[in-house]
Design a protein around this motif. Structure first.
Motif, PDB file in Angstrom:
ATOM      1  N   UNK A 275       0.865  -1.180   0.000  1.00 48.48           N
ATOM      2  CA  UNK A 275       0.000   0.000   0.000  1.00 48.48           C
ATOM      3  C   UNK A 275       0.904   1.233   0.000  1.00 48.48           C
ATOM      4  N   UNK A 276       0.307   2.397  -0.205  1.00 47.29           N
ATOM      5  CA  UNK A 276       1.069   3.631  -0.176  1.00 47.29           C
ATOM      6  C   UNK A 276       0.255   4.733   0.479  1.00 47.29           C
ATOM      7  N   UNK A 277       0.950   5.796   0.910  1.00 44.69           N
ATOM      8  CA  UNK A 277       0.291   6.925   1.568  1.00 44.69           C
ATOM      9  C   UNK A 277       1.157   8.152   1.370  1.00 44.69           C
ATOM     10  N   UNK A 278       0.538   9.315   1.412  1.00 44.62           N
ATOM     11  CA  UNK A 278       1.269  10.572   1.265  1.00 44.62           C
ATOM     12  C   UNK A 278       1.656  11.124   2.634  1.00 44.62           C
ATOM     13  N   UNK A 279       2.853  11.696   2.705  1.00 46.98           N
ATOM     14  CA  UNK A 279       3.347  12.366   3.903  1.00 46.98           C
ATOM     15  C   UNK A 279       3.470  13.852   3.586  1.00 46.98           C
ATOM     16  N   UNK A 280       2.859  14.688   4.416  1.00 46.09           N
ATOM     17  CA  UNK A 280       2.866  16.133   4.193  1.00 46.09           C
ATOM     18  C   UNK A 280       3.749  16.791   5.248  1.00 46.09           C
ATOM     19  N   UNK A 281       4.753  17.559   4.792  1.00 47.02           N
ATOM     20  CA  UNK A 281       5.679  18.217   5.711  1.00 47.02           C
ATOM     21  C   UNK A 281       5.713  19.713   5.409  1.00 47.02           C
ATOM     22  N   UNK A 282       5.126  20.520   6.304  1.00 46.16           N
ATOM     23  CA  UNK A 282       5.216  21.969   6.188  1.00 46.16           C
ATOM     24  C   UNK A 282       6.535  22.420   6.821  1.00 46.16           C
ATOM     25  N   UNK A 283       7.213  23.324   6.196  1.00 52.23           N
ATOM     26  CA  UNK A 283       8.514  23.812   6.654  1.00 52.23           C
ATOM     27  C   UNK A 283       9.452  22.641   6.950  1.00 52.23           C
ATOM     28  N   UNK A 284       9.791  21.862   5.923  1.00 53.18           N
ATOM     29  CA  UNK A 284      10.639  20.690   6.145  1.00 53.18           C
ATOM     30  C   UNK A 284      12.017  21.067   6.677  1.00 53.18           C
TER      31      UNK A 284
END
Length: 323
Positions: A275-284
């Motif tokens: 399976x897959x999923x998105x990772x969201x990173x603000x100000x990485x």
């Protein structure tokens, strides 16, 4: 303590059977941080209920809970519940505070809670509380062996530099995630058996704060039977929104902001092969350098929902590393 138990029991003995059933009914809905399981209350006797109230809420809080419910039944004629001053016998042979501290250091173990009225619970019992918003649990103590730990610095929302340890602890039957803020590393190391008193808790994560107490236990005090849990992405997607999870997954795609001043987040797609999923990173973090085929290790990342789809959202204190 005996006076308090006797006074509470005497108060409950004044209730008729119908009033006692009402008392248990209102106790289930009492606005407290800790809830007594409904199944335990069903056929509970009055003496047993007194002991349960004291175990869950400690003495002073138990009295307030009883008084609050008595006003709802109503049996205000039993209010207030007055407890006389407790007399303590002082022994000439009683060790001084300094002697106690020296003895504890010599044994290198502190197996009892440092705070009066605190109650030791298992990690399974803690998870059963199912608290989805941050609560101060100042009457509880948990124990566990530290299976893994990493630390990193970050800037919080107020612009203050912070230090946090992410860890997984285990007792005989379960594991839990722990975040330790601005504490010295010597009291929180991998492989140590510890107990934590007075902490915050929500969504499966124990937050150790400035006022929390951490004590070392003997090396054989806890026989941790669990390894660090490894969740698949399918299992992570089944977790409720707001849950914090850990994991290390392969990077298949990522997109950086198009311009340096662009405030768009870093989006990373990860997979476990099924399976897959998105990772969201603000100000990485500047040190985070993504590369397809490498693995993204995450500790304390939050399950989020965007357009009816599950994703993982980075917070300022989340630990992320490409390896």
């Amino acid at each position: 303590m005996q006076k308090i138990r006797a006074k509470l029991l005497g108060t409950l003995e004044e209730l008729l059977n119908e009033e006692y059933e009402k008392f248990k009914f209102f106790l289930e809905d009492e606005d407290t941080k800790i809830k007594i399981p409904r199944g335990e209350l069903k056929d509970m006797s009055k003496p047993k209920l007194v002991d349960t109230l004291i175990n869950y809420f400690a003495h002073k809080r138990a009295i307030k809970v009883v008084e609050n419910i008595l006003s709802k039944i109503p049996r205000k004629d039993l209010l207030p519940i007055k407890i006389g001053p407790l007399k303590r016998k002082i022994s000439q042979n009683r060790p001084t505070k300094l002697q106690k501290n020296q003895s504890a250091k010599k044994r290198k173990i502190d197996s009892t809670p440092k705070f009066p009225g605190s109650r030791i619970i298992t990690l399974s019992e803690l998870k059963a509380l199912e608290l989805n918003d941050m609560r101060d649990l100042k009457g509880l103590t948990v124990r566990g062996k530290i299976l893994e730990k990493v630390n990193h610095n970050y800037i919080n929302k107020q612009g203050k530099k912070m230090k946090v340890f992410h860890a997984t602890i285990a007792d005989e039957n379960d594991t839990a995630q722990v975040k330790v803020y601005n504490r010295e590393q010597r009291e929180f190391r991998k492989g140590a058996n510890i107990q934590i008193t007075n902490f915050k808790y929500s969504n499966g994560v124990i937050d150790v704060m400035r006022y929390s107490q951490i004590n070392k236990l003997a090396s054989k005090a806890i026989k941790a039977t669990k390894e660090v849990p490894v969740l698949s992405l399918r299992e992570i997607k089944q977790k409720p929104e707001g849950t914090f999870v850990n994991g290390s997954f392969k990077i298949t795609k990522f997109s950086h902001p198009t311009k340096e001043k662009d405030k768009s987040p870093l989006r990373i797609t990860i997979t476990d092969g099924f399976d897959q999923i998105n990772v969201i990173i603000f100000k990485p973090p500047k040190i985070l350098s993504c590369e397809i085929g490498k693995y993204l290790k995450m500790l304390g990342i939050k399950v989020d929902v965007y357009k009816n789809e599950k994703q993982l959202r980075h917070r300022c204190d989340t630990y992320v590393k490409v390896q």
